[in-house]
Design a protein around this motif. Structure first.
Motif, short mmCIF file in Angstrom:
data_model
loop_
_atom_site.label_atom_id
_atom_site.label_comp_id
_atom_site.label_asym_id
_atom_site.label_seq_id
_atom_site.Cartn_x
_atom_site.Cartn_y
_atom_site.Cartn_z
N TYR A 28 0.80 -1.22 0.00
CA TYR A 28 0.00 0.00 0.00
C TYR A 28 0.83 1.27 0.00
O TYR A 28 0.42 2.28 -0.59
CB TYR A 28 -1.00 0.01 1.16
CG TYR A 28 -0.40 0.19 2.54
CD1 TYR A 28 -0.49 1.41 3.21
CD2 TYR A 28 0.22 -0.86 3.19
CE1 TYR A 28 0.04 1.57 4.48
CE2 TYR A 28 0.74 -0.71 4.46
CZ TYR A 28 0.66 0.51 5.11
OH TYR A 28 1.19 0.66 6.36
N ARG A 31 1.94 1.91 -3.55
CA ARG A 31 0.79 2.32 -4.35
C ARG A 31 0.36 3.74 -4.00
O ARG A 31 0.03 4.54 -4.89
CB ARG A 31 -0.37 1.34 -4.13
CG ARG A 31 -0.10 -0.05 -4.69
CD ARG A 31 -0.95 -1.11 -4.02
NE ARG A 31 -2.38 -0.89 -4.21
CZ ARG A 31 -3.32 -1.54 -3.52
NH1 ARG A 31 -2.96 -2.42 -2.58
NH2 ARG A 31 -4.58 -1.31 -3.77
N LYS A 34 2.90 6.27 -5.52
CA LYS A 34 2.75 6.37 -6.98
C LYS A 34 1.48 7.12 -7.35
O LYS A 34 1.50 8.05 -8.18
CB LYS A 34 2.74 4.98 -7.59
CG LYS A 34 2.56 4.98 -9.10
CD LYS A 34 2.51 3.56 -9.65
CE LYS A 34 2.25 3.56 -11.16
NZ LYS A 34 2.20 2.18 -11.71
N ASN A 35 0.35 6.73 -6.74
CA ASN A 35 -0.93 7.35 -7.09
C ASN A 35 -0.98 8.80 -6.65
O ASN A 35 -1.52 9.67 -7.36
CB ASN A 35 -2.08 6.57 -6.46
CG ASN A 35 -2.21 5.16 -7.01
OD1 ASN A 35 -1.63 4.85 -8.05
ND2 ASN A 35 -2.94 4.31 -6.31
#
Length: 228
Positions: A28, A31, A34-35
């Protein structure tokens, strides 16, 4: 410039309590990084509505705040029920200065101007309990929420809470009365995950839009609140 929001980052770089063991939370932090950086620019504002870190004190918090500091944007942080590291504003402000964290501010008995709106909020609390301690905690939080709303510089106030003020079965009247009193039209909250998130109340009631912004609910991508 834009205002984004997310909640429940549950970082644990300074402690041994990763969330990867929970369904949907694998990798997580990678992620999230990156997001986040794919949608948030360096001049944007991002509210993180509680449960920032599993750290138990400011020493353990340093690694998690280093992670946040390196993400794009200005971060506005409020307290969640698992933020055991939370301290007095003076101590937390000194912690930011000592570690040269320049992109993080705290939302606590105050409001922060972001473009044409004032970001307001506090942790909130459970509202469907008759337990004396819960009733006392909720009363304190209601006072903090009102202090935040009172301090707003802008006519439009956006309210951020950690605990949801509404549910499928009812609402926290003390908080919804403040929402009405200060003409709040948008309220964001976190705290709920898994099955609880699936059955959370989201939508419009009495002219107010309510939205759940917990990390896993948003697929670890900050939610765009408005552009300015």
């Amino acid at each position: 410039m834009s205002l984004f929001a997310i909640a429940d980052t549950h970082l644990s770089f300074g402690t041994d309590k990763p969330m990867d063991s929970f369904t949907g939370w694998q990798d997580y932090t990678q992620r999230l990084e990156k997001n986040w950086n794919s949608v948030v620019d360096k001049n944007d504002d991002v509210v993180i509505a509680g449960d920032i870190s599993w750290a138990m004190d400011l020493a353990q918090l340093k690694a998690d705040f280093s992670f946040l500091e390196n993400l794009n944007g200005h971060k506005i942080i409020l307290k969640g029920n698992h933020d055991y590291w939370w301290n007095t504003v003076s101590k937390m402000t000194a912690f930011l200065a000592e570690n040269d964290f320049q992109t993080i501010d705290f939302l606590y008995n105050n409001s922060i101007k972001c473009g044409p709106v004032s970001v307001c909020g506090s942790r909130g609390w459970v509202f469907d309990s008759d337990d004396e301690q819960d009733v006392k905690m909720l009363s304190r939080e209601v006072m903090r929420i009102e202090r935040s709303l009172q301090s707003a510089e802008c006519e439009e106030r956006i309210l951020f809470l950690h605990y949801p003020p509404v549910s499928q079965g009812g609402c926290c009247r003390q908080i919804t009365e403040l929402i009405e009193k200060y003409s709040v039209k948008r309220c964001f909250f976190g705290h709920l995950h898994g099955d609880a998130a699936r059955f959370a109340f989201e939508g419009r009631v009495d002219g107010v839009d309510y939205k759940l912004i917990s990390c896993d609910r948003l697929k670890f991508t900050p939610y765009l609140v408005l552009k300015y």
